[in-house]
Design a protein around this motif. Structure first.
Motif, mmCIF file in Angstrom:
data_model
loop_
_atom_site.group_PDB
_atom_site.id
_atom_site.type_symbol
_atom_site.label_atom_id
_atom_site.label_comp_id
_atom_site.label_asym_id
_atom_site.label_seq_id
_atom_site.Cartn_x
_atom_site.Cartn_y
_atom_site.Cartn_z
ATOM 1 N N GLU A 1 0.725 -1.117 -0.118
ATOM 2 C CA GLU A 1 -0.305 -0.199 0.059
ATOM 3 C C GLU A 1 0.666 1.404 -0.055
ATOM 4 O O GLU A 1 2.187 1.329 0.339
ATOM 5 C CB GLU A 1 -0.711 0.302 1.209
ATOM 6 C CG GLU A 1 -2.066 -1.072 1.415
ATOM 7 C CD GLU A 1 -3.047 -0.829 2.162
ATOM 8 O OE1 GLU A 1 -2.280 -0.513 3.497
ATOM 9 O OE2 GLU A 1 -3.494 -2.217 2.781
ATOM 10 N N PHE B 1 3.059 2.004 -4.453
ATOM 11 C CA PHE B 1 2.509 2.905 -6.047
ATOM 12 C C PHE B 1 3.924 2.477 -7.329
ATOM 13 O O PHE B 1 4.571 1.723 -8.273
ATOM 14 C CB PHE B 1 2.194 4.327 -5.912
ATOM 15 C CG PHE B 1 2.485 4.771 -7.367
ATOM 16 C CD1 PHE B 1 1.092 3.920 -8.202
ATOM 17 C CD2 PHE B 1 3.194 5.443 -7.714
ATOM 18 C CE1 PHE B 1 1.745 5.153 -9.653
ATOM 19 C CE2 PHE B 1 3.016 6.119 -8.868
ATOM 20 C CZ PHE B 1 2.494 5.890 -9.733
ATOM 21 N N ARG B 2 5.380 2.875 -5.812
ATOM 22 C CA ARG B 2 6.833 2.724 -6.869
ATOM 23 C C ARG B 2 6.719 1.969 -7.457
ATOM 24 O O ARG B 2 7.215 1.374 -8.153
ATOM 25 C CB ARG B 2 7.505 4.030 -5.614
ATOM 26 C CG ARG B 2 7.646 5.715 -5.996
ATOM 27 C CD ARG B 2 8.116 5.862 -4.610
ATOM 28 N NE ARG B 2 8.613 7.366 -4.966
ATOM 29 C CZ ARG B 2 8.021 8.528 -4.244
ATOM 30 N NH1 ARG B 2 8.442 7.472 -2.823
ATOM 31 N NH2 ARG B 2 8.263 9.306 -4.496
ATOM 32 N N ARG C 1 5.401 -1.130 -7.982
ATOM 33 C CA ARG C 1 4.366 -1.367 -9.255
ATOM 34 C C ARG C 1 4.787 -0.732 -10.053
ATOM 35 O O ARG C 1 5.111 -1.363 -11.322
ATOM 36 C CB ARG C 1 2.933 -1.479 -8.493
ATOM 37 C CG ARG C 1 2.181 -2.368 -7.467
ATOM 38 C CD ARG C 1 0.928 -2.230 -7.662
ATOM 39 N NE ARG C 1 0.439 0.138 -6.942
ATOM 40 C CZ ARG C 1 0.688 -0.352 -5.895
ATOM 41 N NH1 ARG C 1 0.961 -1.322 -4.313
ATOM 42 N NH2 ARG C 1 -0.126 0.649 -5.665
ATOM 43 N N TRP C 2 4.887 0.886 -10.266
ATOM 44 C CA TRP C 2 5.480 1.327 -11.172
ATOM 45 C C TRP C 2 6.385 1.383 -11.676
ATOM 46 O O TRP C 2 6.538 0.664 -13.315
ATOM 47 C CB TRP C 2 5.040 3.149 -10.895
ATOM 48 C CG TRP C 2 5.858 3.727 -11.848
ATOM 49 C CD1 TRP C 2 5.268 4.406 -13.021
ATOM 50 C CD2 TRP C 2 6.718 4.533 -11.718
ATOM 51 N NE1 TRP C 2 5.849 5.134 -13.935
ATOM 52 C CE2 TRP C 2 7.357 5.240 -13.349
ATOM 53 C CE3 TRP C 2 8.092 4.494 -11.222
ATOM 54 C CZ2 TRP C 2 8.207 5.773 -13.661
ATOM 55 C CZ3 TRP C 2 8.810 4.895 -11.607
ATOM 56 C CH2 TRP C 2 9.553 5.880 -12.524
ATOM 57 N N MET D 1 2.717 5.451 -1.471
ATOM 58 C CA MET D 1 3.099 5.101 -1.983
ATOM 59 C C MET D 1 4.834 4.211 -2.504
ATOM 60 O O MET D 1 4.360 4.417 -3.420
ATOM 61 C CB MET D 1 4.000 7.069 -1.557
ATOM 62 C CG MET D 1 5.129 7.565 -2.817
ATOM 63 S SD MET D 1 3.629 7.465 -4.450
ATOM 64 C CE MET D 1 3.720 9.245 -4.608
#
Length: 179
Positions: A126, A131-132, A134-135, A128
């Protein structure tokens, strides 16, 4: 002309996270790095200026020009690198000995599988950091899949060429045998 009647334009302040809008920069394998990176503007001068600006000013709103310039340069660089990686893999598929090319394809396929598994694990993260992660993984996965497709295309093109050459040689032999 009335100033109040003109539409207003909102000013957008760029921050470091805005550099993560597109896919991440591609990873270039060391065995083809010299060929792929040759002549490409790596944006290191612009990045140096951005870091210097951030060091001097300490906050991003004072470094808008540097952020915008780096983003444009990085997008251009990444597009060129991706195309060169795809071209290099296709050329390797065409020119490497067939068993080495197949080994490379197997290696890329195992890398794709590993990245897909890492993506599944990262989907539970979960915030940031998630996100980083997964990105980054998504970008690497897409680049690796494209490299594998390009390598496979080169291998299959070579196989079809070899097949057509061998059938031509056979037909030529038959042709000459009839005379």
């Amino acid at each position: 002309m009335d100033v109040d009647s003109q539409p207003t334009m909102e000013e957008t302040i760029l921050v470091g996270d805005d550099l993560m809008m597109g896919p991440p920069s591609p990873l270039v394998p060391p065995e083809i790095a010299s060929h792929v990176l040759e002549g490409v503007d790596l944006c290191d001068g612009i990045l140096r200026n951005l870091f210097l600006c951030l060091q001097i000013n300490d906050i991003e709103p004072f470094c808008q020009d540097e952020i915008a310039l780096y983003r444009q340069c990085a997008e251009r660089r990444d597009k060129e690198l991706r195309q060169r990686l795809i071209d290099s893999e296709r050329k390797l598929g065409l020119s490497m000995p067939l068993n080495e090319a197949n080994e490379r394809a197997d290696q890329l396929q195992s890398e794709v599988t590993s990245l897909e598994r890492q993506m599944i694990l990262a989907s539970g993260m979960e915030g940031m950091e998630g996100f980083r992660r997964r990105w980054s993984l998504h970008g690497r996965l897409e680049d690796t899949k494209k490299r594998l497709e390009s390598l496979s295309e080169g291998i299959s093109h070579r196989k079809s060429e070899n097949h057509s050459k061998s059938s031509n040689q056979i037909s030529n032999k038959k042709w000459w045998a009839l005379w």
